[in-house]
Design an enzyme around this catalytic site. Structure first.
Site, PDB file in Angstrom:
ATOM      1  N   VAL A   1      44.426  28.404  43.326  1.00 28.84           N
ATOM      2  CA  VAL A   1      45.451  29.335  42.851  1.00 28.84           C
ATOM      3  C   VAL A   1      45.018  30.777  43.088  1.00 28.84           C
ATOM      4  O   VAL A   1      45.836  31.633  43.457  1.00 28.84           O
ATOM      5  CB  VAL A   1      45.744  29.107  41.350  1.00 28.84           C
ATOM      6  CG1 VAL A   1      46.738  30.145  40.828  1.00 28.84           C
ATOM      7  CG2 VAL A   1      46.299  27.702  41.124  1.00 28.84           C
ATOM      8  N   CYS A   2      43.751  31.060  42.902  1.00 27.09           N
ATOM      9  CA  CYS A   2      43.251  32.438  42.975  1.00 27.09           C
ATOM     10  C   CYS A   2      43.573  33.144  44.293  1.00 27.09           C
ATOM     11  O   CYS A   2      44.046  34.285  44.278  1.00 27.09           O
ATOM     12  CB  CYS A   2      41.756  32.479  42.702  1.00 27.09           C
ATOM     13  SG  CYS A   2      41.310  31.981  41.016  1.00 27.09           S
TER      14      CYS A   2
END
Length: 209
Positions: free
Chosen positions: A49-50
């Protein structure tokens, strides 16, 4: 901890800027009096996700800069880890092309002072330091004004990515209020009308009821 209305905690730490340059004593003091700051925390380098968030901020960087806003990312990884991730192409899960500063909060104090540090430490019965959960940062975001005061904050749990357009909307709302002295109602966006806060009328109403 709610930091809204308070001075943003200061720090000095290692960082990588412009995707390749190491800075030893990076701090937010360089922006005070000149720029707004979006300071955002993310859990880990080399994750899933980052990178979507980091690229999303980069994609909108020109919009932030046109509003006089600096973007600064923070995680508990080392500056070497940041640098390594910055060399990896987007197609391979990297963040190559990200140019705003990435701060290395390796001693966890920045995340702790902004109250976004996940996990807890404690001493067991043998007086040995232990941790419960990973000591990494939640997805915190803080809008800091030119005087160094936090005006907006939001914290997401680890699996929940943020909406970068919402960060832009909050910048627009703050600047609209500062420029016009009018408040912004629900779902306000740039170009819409604000509201005048009529404190006298409110006081009269309360006094008569």
């Amino acid at each position: 901890m709610v930091l809204v209305g308070k001075k943003a905690p200061e720090f000095s730490a290692q960082a990588v800027v412009n995707g390749r340059e190491f800075v030893e004593d990076f701090s937010l003091n360089q922006y005070k009096g000149n720029k707004y700051v979006i300071l955002f925390f993310y859990p880990k380098d080399f994750t899933f996700v980052c990178p979507t968030e980091l690229h999303a901020f980069q994609d909108k960087l020109a919009e932030f800069e046109s509003r006089g806003v600096a973007i600064v990312g923070v995680s508990t990884d080392t500056e070497q880890s940041h640098f390594g991730w910055l060399q990896v192409d987007k197609g391979h899960g990297g963040i190559k092309g990200v140019t705003y500063p990435l701060v290395a909060d390796t001693n966890k104090t920045i995340s702790a002072n902004y109250d976004v540090l996940a996990g807890e430490t404690y001493y067991d019965e043998d007086d040995m330091l232990q941790s419960e959960g990973e000591l990494i940062a939640y997805r915190g975001l803080f809008l800091i004004d030119k005087e160094g005061v936090v005006r907006h904050q939001i914290v997401n749990d680890l699996p929940l990515g943020r909406n970068v357009d919402e960060a832009i909307r909050m910048v627009d709302a703050l600047q609209f209020f500062e420029e016009n002295g009018e408040v912004c109602p629900a779902n306000w966006s740039k170009g819409k009308e604000g509201m005048k806060a009529n404190h006298e009328a409110t006081a009269e109403y309360l006094a008569s009821h």
